[in-house]
Design an enzyme around this catalytic site. Structure first.
Site, PDB file in Angstrom:
ATOM      1  N   MET A   1       3.870   5.177  -6.233  1.00  0.00           N
ATOM      2  CA  MET A   1       5.400   4.836  -6.271  1.00  0.00           C
ATOM      3  C   MET A   1       6.033   5.763  -5.327  1.00  0.00           C
ATOM      4  O   MET A   1       6.210   7.134  -5.489  1.00  0.00           O
ATOM      5  CB  MET A   1       5.844   4.975  -7.546  1.00  0.00           C
ATOM      6  CG  MET A   1       7.504   4.249  -7.852  1.00  0.00           C
ATOM      7  SD  MET A   1       8.025   3.879  -9.382  1.00  0.00           S
ATOM      8  CE  MET A   1       7.911   5.654  -9.756  1.00  0.00           C
ATOM      9  N   CYS A   2       6.870   4.977  -4.363  1.00  0.00           N
ATOM     10  CA  CYS A   2       7.881   5.912  -3.663  1.00  0.00           C
ATOM     11  C   CYS A   2       9.182   4.929  -3.500  1.00  0.00           C
ATOM     12  O   CYS A   2       9.111   3.788  -3.820  1.00  0.00           O
ATOM     13  CB  CYS A   2       7.139   6.026  -2.116  1.00  0.00           C
ATOM     14  SG  CYS A   2       5.535   6.867  -2.117  1.00  0.00           S
ATOM     15  N   GLY A   3      10.123   5.679  -2.903  1.00  0.00           N
ATOM     16  CA  GLY A   3      11.344   4.738  -2.784  1.00  0.00           C
ATOM     17  C   GLY A   3      11.724   4.425  -1.250  1.00  0.00           C
ATOM     18  O   GLY A   3      11.535   5.491  -0.320  1.00  0.00           O
ATOM     19  N   ARG A  32      11.779   7.462  -7.993  1.00  0.00           N
ATOM     20  CA  ARG A  32      10.855   7.056  -7.319  1.00  0.00           C
ATOM     21  C   ARG A  32       9.867   7.976  -6.459  1.00  0.00           C
ATOM     22  O   ARG A  32       8.744   7.615  -5.768  1.00  0.00           O
ATOM     23  CB  ARG A  32      10.893   5.961  -6.631  1.00  0.00           C
ATOM     24  CG  ARG A  32      11.543   4.606  -7.266  1.00  0.00           C
ATOM     25  CD  ARG A  32      11.781   3.248  -6.466  1.00  0.00           C
ATOM     26  NE  ARG A  32      10.232   2.819  -6.148  1.00  0.00           N
ATOM     27  CZ  ARG A  32       9.731   1.981  -6.862  1.00  0.00           C
ATOM     28  NH1 ARG A  32      10.216   1.547  -7.991  1.00  0.00           N
ATOM     29  NH2 ARG A  32       8.626   1.576  -6.138  1.00  0.00           N
ATOM     30  N   ASN A 176       5.971   2.107   1.105  1.00  0.00           N
ATOM     31  CA  ASN A 176       5.725   2.186  -0.424  1.00  0.00           C
ATOM     32  C   ASN A 176       4.346   1.458  -0.527  1.00  0.00           C
ATOM     33  O   ASN A 176       4.366   0.202  -0.307  1.00  0.00           O
ATOM     34  CB  ASN A 176       6.725   1.517  -1.090  1.00  0.00           C
ATOM     35  CG  ASN A 176       6.616   1.572  -2.650  1.00  0.00           C
ATOM     36  OD1 ASN A 176       5.841   2.641  -3.082  1.00  0.00           O
ATOM     37  ND2 ASN A 176       7.385   0.821  -3.326  1.00  0.00           N
TER      38      ASN A 176
END
Length: 298
Positions: A1-3, A32, A176
């Site tokens: 999970m990334c932002g 995130r 992402n």
């Protein structure tokens, strides 16, 4: 999970406030991506015949004046350097090959993280808010910004592994998700003479888009090839000097929200990152559908 966050300013009156709005958006993505963060800022501060090189080094006491002098001596062309913590932005009209040669030979072990006529690129390890404070992001001015907060899953937490990745001038990519066939495409790129520096799957996609565009593709054409060639779950945002593009994979399981007004286009992995923008209550807000490519131009 990334932002992911991005902001393209349509109203020139807002360019002076770009950093203020963008830094807030990036900090909202901390949950995130608490491991590292990065950003690409686009402004109008470089002459048409000059290039700005975004540089970093692991030496906290780097002698950037010496780096500037090395580039000038090697190229016979004057340069300017702007220092911001562990990074510096060197601007010169010297040929790119000569500048890269001088930087590669520098005793300061300089790493070029990006270059272009409009783009400044910063990435570092730490919480997004700490990075914004470290590099005074709230004070920057410009017409477009692209940012990323990382939660590392498939490679180490390092500055090199942080996003954005920039394989060619004024091109930046954030991602992402994950690509399941990145090793295969990495080998295909190597056969074409393009080497990836990190083990990060995102860099493979960035290098692929850079390669497609070098071969003559438009940004949207290159994104269509990504949809055709890459397997996995992903949302991508890619920026160039004059454009800003978003795409999600066929399943669209990685979130993305777009807010569009006459003043700006903003994107984020979650809506709360957009909530502080002016006039957001009147914005056209939507989620890009699977395999839809949305592109806005400056």
């Amino acid at each position: 999970m990334c932002g992911i966050v991005g902001l393209l300013v349509r109203d020139p009156a807002l360019e002076g406030d770009l950093g203020q709005y963008f830094s807030t958006m990036l900090e909202e993505m901390t949950a995130r991506g608490p491991d590292s963060a990065g950003l690409a800022i686009y402004d109008r501060g470089v002459d048409a015949n000059a290039t700005r090189y975004s540089l970093r080094t692991d030496n906290p006491n780097a002698n950037w004046s010496a780096v500037k002098a090395e580039v000038e001596a090697a190229t016979g062309t004057s340069a300017a350097v702007e220092i911001n913590g562990h990074v510096a932005f060197l601007t010169t009209s010297a040929p790119a090959a000569e500048v890269h040669g001088a930087l590669a030979a520098s005793e300061e072990q300089v790493i070029v993280v990006g270059e272009g006529h409009a783009m400044s690129l910063i990435k570092d390890v730490g919480l997004p808010g700490e990075i914004c404070d470290r590099y005074d992001v709230a004070d920057v001015k410009g017409y477009m910004a692209l940012g990323h907060t990382r939660m590392a899953t498939e490679s180490a937490v390092t500055i090199d592994g942080a996003h954005p990745f920039s394989p060619r001038p004024d091109l930046a990519l954030v991602h992402n998700g994950s690509f399941s066939n990145h090793a295969t495409i990495r080998r295909q790129l190597a056969d074409a003479g393009i080497d990836c520096i990190t083990q990060n799957d995102t860099e493979v996609c960035a290098q692929y888009i850079g390669w497609r565009m070098a071969e003559g593709d438009t940004l949207e054409d290159a994104m269509r090839h990504v949809l055709k060639e890459f397997d996995g779950f992903f949302t991508l945002v890619v920026s160039t000097q004059n454009a800003f593009s978003v795409v999600r994979d066929a399943f669209a399981c990685k979130p993305m929200v777009v807010a569009e007004t006459d003043q700006y286009v903003a994107v984020a992995s979650e809506y709360h990152a957009l909530a502080g923008l002016p006039g957001i209550e009147n914005a056209r807000v939507f989620e890009p559908q699977p395999e839809e490519i949305h592109t806005w131009t400056v």
